[in-house]
Design a protein around this motif. Structure first.
Motif, PDB file in Angstrom:
ATOM      1  N   ILE A  61       0.819  -1.213   0.000  1.00  0.00           N
ATOM      2  CA  ILE A  61       0.000   0.000   0.000  1.00  0.00           C
ATOM      3  C   ILE A  61       0.852   1.262   0.000  1.00  0.00           C
ATOM      4  O   ILE A  61       0.333   2.366  -0.197  1.00  0.00           O
ATOM      5  CB  ILE A  61      -0.968   0.028   1.192  1.00  0.00           C
ATOM      6  N   GLY A  62       2.158   1.140   0.218  1.00  0.00           N
ATOM      7  CA  GLY A  62       3.048   2.301   0.200  1.00  0.00           C
ATOM      8  C   GLY A  62       4.438   1.904  -0.251  1.00  0.00           C
ATOM      9  O   GLY A  62       4.986   0.896   0.213  1.00  0.00           O
ATOM     10  N   LEU A  63       4.981   2.669  -1.176  1.00  0.00           N
ATOM     11  CA  LEU A  63       6.345   2.413  -1.652  1.00  0.00           C
ATOM     12  C   LEU A  63       6.968   3.758  -1.997  1.00  0.00           C
ATOM     13  O   LEU A  63       6.512   4.442  -2.900  1.00  0.00           O
ATOM     14  CB  LEU A  63       6.334   1.499  -2.880  1.00  0.00           C
ATOM     15  N   HIS A  64       8.001   4.129  -1.255  1.00  0.00           N
ATOM     16  CA  HIS A  64       8.659   5.419  -1.444  1.00  0.00           C
ATOM     17  C   HIS A  64      10.119   5.191  -1.800  1.00  0.00           C
ATOM     18  O   HIS A  64      10.810   4.435  -1.119  1.00  0.00           O
ATOM     19  CB  HIS A  64       8.619   6.282  -0.172  1.00  0.00           C
ATOM     20  N   ILE A  65      10.591   5.853  -2.846  1.00  0.00           N
ATOM     21  CA  ILE A  65      12.023   5.874  -3.124  1.00  0.00           C
ATOM     22  C   ILE A  65      12.662   6.862  -2.160  1.00  0.00           C
ATOM     23  O   ILE A  65      12.236   8.015  -2.079  1.00  0.00           O
ATOM     24  CB  ILE A  65      12.303   6.306  -4.571  1.00  0.00           C
ATOM     25  N   VAL A  66      13.688   6.413  -1.423  1.00  0.00           N
ATOM     26  CA  VAL A  66      14.271   7.306  -0.427  1.00  0.00           C
ATOM     27  C   VAL A  66      15.744   7.597  -0.662  1.00  0.00           C
ATOM     28  O   VAL A  66      16.381   8.249   0.157  1.00  0.00           O
ATOM     29  CB  VAL A  66      14.069   6.771   1.004  1.00  0.00           C
ATOM     30  N   GLY A  67      16.312   7.168  -1.770  1.00  0.00           N
ATOM     31  CA  GLY A  67      17.685   7.553  -2.060  1.00  0.00           C
ATOM     32  C   GLY A  67      18.465   6.453  -2.736  1.00  0.00           C
ATOM     33  O   GLY A  67      17.997   5.329  -2.885  1.00  0.00           O
ATOM     34  N   ALA A  68      19.668   6.784  -3.161  1.00  0.00           N
ATOM     35  CA  ALA A  68      20.521   5.825  -3.851  1.00  0.00           C
ATOM     36  C   ALA A  68      21.975   6.089  -3.518  1.00  0.00           C
ATOM     37  O   ALA A  68      22.378   7.234  -3.344  1.00  0.00           O
ATOM     38  CB  ALA A  68      20.309   5.918  -5.363  1.00  0.00           C
ATOM     39  N   ARG A  69      22.750   5.017  -3.433  1.00  0.00           N
ATOM     40  CA  ARG A  69      24.192   5.109  -3.279  1.00  0.00           C
ATOM     41  C   ARG A  69      24.813   4.524  -4.539  1.00  0.00           C
ATOM     42  O   ARG A  69      24.657   3.327  -4.827  1.00  0.00           O
ATOM     43  CB  ARG A  69      24.671   4.316  -2.066  1.00  0.00           C
TER      44      ARG A  69
END
Length: 431
Positions: free
Chosen positions: A117-125
């Protein structure tokens, strides 16, 4: 004409969440984490993975575009990394791509089958990346590419990296920055006010305002915001003619453009694409060979043939047409000089530039300020960024990719520019 916004699910942070895990992932949560790896790798089974609540907000085609852009930027997803849960239904998941590790917050429904019900992209290395590698990847693009990255100082722009930085490139809707700069000058001089109201028109193809009532009253601020944030062509053509093409053309020269005769007079979007039509081949040849003054006469005399009504957008939607002759041209250094002028002018132009940052919000938030305007059409893409680092220093990045033989790969180019900005932000000092 319009560079589509970077498609995202949701992106609200610039780094992985650091909340410690409170429990081992449940079997249902772990299964959804494993499935996330698979649907990031290839389309399919989204209705099994996502709950209807999620798909109402983020349709399947938008999700697939997001997944494709992540692959373009970071390579193929190859493995599931750390899975950390904060509760039975919420936590963080890392997906290892070929060139980076991308973090997501993942929330599943408490009831079986525990759909997402929720999927957030929060960053990348990104692993072992550098501006030198970005420059190498840019040079490998088919056709011609050019880029300049500069630190903006009181003594003028100081180049950080450059490749073909003085080459005149087709830049698509990037020309709208010159309209914004003239509007900023006119308001600062007291000749105009951002709240001034003018009628919408003439309309052009593409954009939200094309469907608005004819002559709808609009403020200069609203038109400028639509022109920059949405790349609305009707807003751009309305402003270009309302401010006066001669005044906007003068801004091209005043901003430091190295070869203004190459691009003047600035065409409206309707004129540019009417000239690209098969029926206008005679006008196109004459225009390309003429001096700027002769072009102005041609535009006046052939005005009835150069309207949006003459444009069959299907004729230019798939393949490049006359991108070396009927275009808006600027080099990366020209565009950086223009961005620096906008920076120094300040005022309402800067918030307008920041409405659409051009890259994923998680990456944009690495900067204190990020303004953007790009442009694209078959065979052309350009991206122009004005950025303020956390320590207050200012930077500008301008890059273009032209290929008269084929469409360019827009997600690939966006990924390159995102890498460049992230690396620049990483090495800019913070305090």
């Amino acid at each position: 004409m319009t560079l589509r916004a970077w498609p995202i699910v949701l992106a609200l942070a610039t780094m992985f969440l650091a909340t410690p895990a409170s429990a081992a992932p449940s079997p249902a949560y772990q299964a959804r984490a494993q499935q996330l790896l698979r649907i990031l790798a290839a389309p399919g089974n989204e209705t099994d993975f996502f709950a209807p609540l999620f798909l109402d907000a983020v349709p399947v085609d938008r999700w697939r575009a997001t997944a494709a852009d992540l692959r373009a930027q970071h390579g193929k997803p190859v493995a599931l990394g750390a899975v950390r849960t904060e509760s039975a239904t919420a936590g963080q998941v890392e997906i290892r791509y070929e060139r980076a590790t991308v973090g997501f917050t993942l929330v599943v429904a408490p009831q079986p089958p525990a759909r997402v019900i929720g999927l957030h992209i929060v960053g990348a290395r990104t692993r072992d990346d550098s501006l030198d590698k970005v420059m190498t990847d840019l040079a490998a693009l088919p056709g011609q590419s050019a880029i300049a990255i500069a630190r903006l100082t009181n003594a003028g722009p100081q180049l950080v990296r450059a490749r073909n930085a003085m080459v005149q490139m087709a830049t698509g809707s990037s020309f709208k920055l010159y309209i914004l700069a003239e509007l900023a000058r006119a308001t600062a001089a007291g000749e105009r006010r951002w709240s001034d109201v003018i009628p919408l028109g003439p309309k052009s193809f593409s954009g939200r305002l094309m469907r608005w009532p004819d002559a709808a009253p609009m403020t200069l601020h609203s038109l400028a915001t639509a022109m920059i944030a949405e790349s609305d062509n009707s807003a751009a053509d309305t402003l270009l003619l309302a401010l006066g093409r001669n005044r906007v053309d003068a801004m091209v020269t005043a901003s430091g453009h190295a070869d203004p005769a190459r691009t003047l007079p600035l065409l409206t979007t309707a004129e540019a694409f009417a000239l690209k039509m098969p029926a206008a081949a005679d006008l196109r040849a004459r225009y390309a060979a003429a001096t700027p003054d002769a072009r102005r006469v041609l535009l006046r005399d052939a005005a009835a043939r150069l309207t949006a009504a003459s444009v069959d957008i299907g004729s230019v939607a798939e393949s490049p047409v006359a991108i070396d002759s009927i275009e808006w041209f600027a080099s990366p250094t020209d565009s950086i000089a223009l961005l620096d002028r906008l920076r120094r002018a300040g005022g309402d132009a800067l918030p307008i530039l920041a409405v659409n940052p051009g890259i994923a919000p998680a990456d944009a938030k690495r900067w204190r300020y990020l303004g953007y305007k790009g442009g694209s059409e078959p065979g052309v893409i350009a991206m122009n960024f004005l950025a303020q680092a956390r320590d207050g220093d200012w930077y500008a990045l301008s890059a273009s990719w032209n290929n008269p033989a084929a469409r360019v790969d827009e997600p690939r180019f966006v990924a390159l520019m995102t890498r460049a900005l992230n690396l620049l932000a990483q090495h800019a000092p913070s305090r």
